[in-house]
Write an enzyme that holds these catalytic residues in place. Structure first.
Site, mmCIF file in Angstrom:
data_model
loop_
_atom_site.group_PDB
_atom_site.id
_atom_site.type_symbol
_atom_site.label_atom_id
_atom_site.label_comp_id
_atom_site.label_asym_id
_atom_site.label_seq_id
_atom_site.Cartn_x
_atom_site.Cartn_y
_atom_site.Cartn_z
ATOM 1 N N LYS A 190 -5.385 -6.640 0.755
ATOM 2 C CA LYS A 190 -5.970 -5.639 1.663
ATOM 3 C C LYS A 190 -6.573 -4.490 0.856
ATOM 4 C CE LYS A 190 -1.916 -4.958 3.652
ATOM 5 N NZ LYS A 190 -0.996 -5.962 3.072
ATOM 6 N N ARG B 169 1.033 -1.200 11.516
ATOM 7 C CA ARG B 169 2.012 -2.259 11.258
ATOM 8 C C ARG B 169 2.951 -2.442 12.438
ATOM 9 N NH1 ARG B 169 1.241 -1.268 5.269
ATOM 10 N NH2 ARG B 169 2.301 -2.895 4.109
ATOM 11 N N ARG C 240 1.403 -8.022 -10.574
ATOM 12 C CA ARG C 240 1.219 -6.580 -10.410
ATOM 13 C C ARG C 240 2.439 -5.816 -10.942
ATOM 14 N NH1 ARG C 240 -0.347 -4.267 -4.621
ATOM 15 N NH2 ARG C 240 1.832 -4.717 -4.192
ATOM 16 N N ARG D 293 5.052 -1.164 -10.078
ATOM 17 C CA ARG D 293 5.323 -0.491 -8.801
ATOM 18 C C ARG D 293 6.779 -0.733 -8.396
ATOM 19 N NH1 ARG D 293 1.075 -1.536 -3.958
ATOM 20 N NH2 ARG D 293 2.929 -1.912 -2.704
ATOM 21 N N ARG E 19 9.850 -7.158 2.494
ATOM 22 C CA ARG E 19 8.495 -6.848 2.986
ATOM 23 C C ARG E 19 7.880 -8.045 3.693
ATOM 24 N NH1 ARG E 19 6.091 -5.009 -2.525
ATOM 25 N NH2 ARG E 19 4.091 -4.784 -1.456
HETATM 26 P P1 B4P Z 1 -3.244 -5.597 -2.915
HETATM 27 O O1 B4P Z 1 -4.614 -5.642 -2.408
HETATM 28 O O2 B4P Z 1 -2.880 -4.408 -3.763
HETATM 29 O O3 B4P Z 1 -2.065 -5.713 -1.842
HETATM 30 P P2 B4P Z 1 -1.987 -5.052 -0.416
HETATM 31 O O4 B4P Z 1 -2.006 -6.193 0.522
HETATM 32 O O5 B4P Z 1 -3.042 -4.014 -0.213
HETATM 33 O O6 B4P Z 1 -0.710 -4.103 -0.478
HETATM 34 P P3 B4P Z 1 0.807 -4.159 -0.055
HETATM 35 O O7 B4P Z 1 1.014 -4.792 1.283
HETATM 36 O O8 B4P Z 1 1.494 -4.752 -1.236
HETATM 37 O O9 B4P Z 1 1.296 -2.650 0.020
HETATM 38 P P4 B4P Z 1 0.969 -1.353 0.902
HETATM 39 O O10 B4P Z 1 0.448 -0.388 -0.076
HETATM 40 O O11 B4P Z 1 0.128 -1.591 2.104
HETATM 41 O O12 B4P Z 1 -3.057 -6.933 -3.752
HETATM 42 C C1 B4P Z 1 -1.862 -7.236 -4.416
HETATM 43 C C2 B4P Z 1 -2.132 -7.835 -5.776
HETATM 44 O O13 B4P Z 1 -2.851 -9.063 -5.672
HETATM 45 C C3 B4P Z 1 -2.983 -6.935 -6.668
HETATM 46 O O14 B4P Z 1 -2.396 -6.883 -7.939
HETATM 47 C C4 B4P Z 1 -4.361 -7.592 -6.713
HETATM 48 O O15 B4P Z 1 -4.988 -7.432 -7.967
HETATM 49 C C5 B4P Z 1 -4.032 -9.059 -6.467
HETATM 50 N N1 B4P Z 1 -5.069 -9.747 -5.697
HETATM 51 C C6 B4P Z 1 -5.720 -9.249 -4.620
HETATM 52 N N2 B4P Z 1 -6.598 -10.161 -4.128
HETATM 53 C C7 B4P Z 1 -6.455 -11.280 -4.936
HETATM 54 C C8 B4P Z 1 -7.086 -12.577 -4.948
HETATM 55 N N3 B4P Z 1 -8.014 -12.915 -4.049
HETATM 56 N N4 B4P Z 1 -6.700 -13.453 -5.898
HETATM 57 C C9 B4P Z 1 -5.752 -13.124 -6.823
HETATM 58 N N5 B4P Z 1 -5.137 -11.919 -6.872
HETATM 59 C C10 B4P Z 1 -5.489 -11.007 -5.929
HETATM 60 O O16 B4P Z 1 2.431 -0.890 1.451
HETATM 61 C C11 B4P Z 1 3.486 -0.520 0.596
HETATM 62 C C12 B4P Z 1 4.683 0.042 1.395
HETATM 63 O O17 B4P Z 1 4.309 1.284 2.063
HETATM 64 C C13 B4P Z 1 5.229 -0.820 2.527
HETATM 65 O O18 B4P Z 1 6.159 -1.801 2.067
HETATM 66 C C14 B4P Z 1 5.902 0.253 3.436
HETATM 67 O O19 B4P Z 1 7.159 0.648 2.948
HETATM 68 C C15 B4P Z 1 4.963 1.425 3.342
HETATM 69 N N6 B4P Z 1 3.933 1.456 4.400
HETATM 70 C C16 B4P Z 1 2.573 1.379 4.186
HETATM 71 N N7 B4P Z 1 1.918 1.436 5.349
HETATM 72 C C17 B4P Z 1 2.857 1.539 6.327
HETATM 73 C C18 B4P Z 1 2.797 1.611 7.762
HETATM 74 N N8 B4P Z 1 1.613 1.585 8.411
HETATM 75 N N9 B4P Z 1 3.950 1.693 8.465
HETATM 76 C C19 B4P Z 1 5.137 1.733 7.845
HETATM 77 N N10 B4P Z 1 5.277 1.662 6.501
HETATM 78 C C20 B4P Z 1 4.157 1.567 5.741
#
Ligand code: B4P
Length: 186
Positions: free
Chosen positions: A13, A88, A127, A133, A144
């Site tokens: 995302k 979420r 990561r 992290r 998660r």
């Molecule tokens: P990202 O792109 O970083 O992952 P994400 O889905 O955005 O983030 P995530 O769900 O982990 O955490 P968030 O900050 O939202 O990709 C992950 C990795 O994969 C990276 O290293 C990237 O390089 C790699 N990658 C990406 N695309 C790829 C591909 N196509 N091929 C190969 N590799 C790839 O949330 C963190 C915490 O914050 C939650 O657990 C919660 O505690 C809190 N939180 C956030 N929002 C909240 C909400 N709305 N309500 C309640 N709690 C919340």
């Protein structure tokens, strides 16, 4: 355009939101990034949220809703916004709908990035090595992912009922996911 990027932890995302922001000028609004900024700034809120986040749990609705509200109402979102990791819960989705309505806006598209669990684990491990992290541990990731299964079962039908949901294969290269995304948002 106002878009929601939805998907499990590590689905990409944040990665895709940054690309869309650069290409289209929509503002990336990542509640994860906002919370991590509170944690690294060692604010009172950040200290409380760190414990919850490190365990992989969701922070309370009212906190993320108020964080998002500040941005939704700002000029930065004039061209549109990419909601990355928000909403979420159905309470968050309802709050988002109301705050957008107050500004004469609405969500136009909800894109679910689908990625196999094994691939997610690999990405999170990578990561963890690269960024260290605190919530990228095996235990926190399991929490998660389990929570994602639960809340997606509530939030996705909410948007499917409104005819806004699209499914995208996130198990491809970053470039191929971007290409497919462009087709959905153009
Ligand atoms: P990202 O792109 O970083 O992952 P994400 O889905 O955005 O983030 P995530 O769900 O982990 O955490 P968030 O900050 O939202 O990709 C992950 C990795 O994969 C990276 O290293 C990237 O390089 C790699 N990658 C990406 N695309 C790829 C591909 N196509 N091929 C190969 N590799 C790839 O949330 C963190 C915490 O914050 C939650 O657990 C919660 O505690 C809190 N939180 C956030 N929002 C909240 C909400 N709305 N309500 C309640 N709690 C919340």
């Amino acid at each position: 355009m106002n878009i929601i990027l939805f998907g499990p932890p590590g689905a990409g995302k944040g990665t895709q939101a940054k690309i869309l922001e650069k290409e289209y000028g929509f503002k990336q609004l990542s509640t994860g990034d906002m919370l991590r900024a509170e944690v690294s700034g060692q604010t009172e809120l950040g200290k409380k949220m760190k414990v919850i986040m490190d365990q992989g749990n969701l922070v309370p609705d009212e906190i993320v809703i108020e964080m998002i509200r500040t941005y939704v109402e700002s000029d930065d979102c004039e061209k549109g916004a990419i909601f990355d990791g928000f909403p979420r819960t159905v309470a968050q989705a309802d709050a988002l709908s109301s705050m957008l309505k107050e500004c004469g806006k609405a969500i136009e598209c909800v894109i679910e990035l689908q990625v196999e669990d094994d691939a997610l684990v690999g990405r999170i491990e990578k990561r963890a090595e690269e960024e260290g992290r605190d919530d990228d541990t095996v235990d926190a990731f399991k929490v998660r992912l389990g929570l994602y299964r639960d809340y997606s079962a509530d939030v996705l039908p909410y948007y499917k009922a409104k005819g806004l949901h699209s499914l995208l294969d996130g198990d491809q290269s970053v470039e191929d996911v971007s290409k497919a995304l462009r087709l959905l948002v153009s």
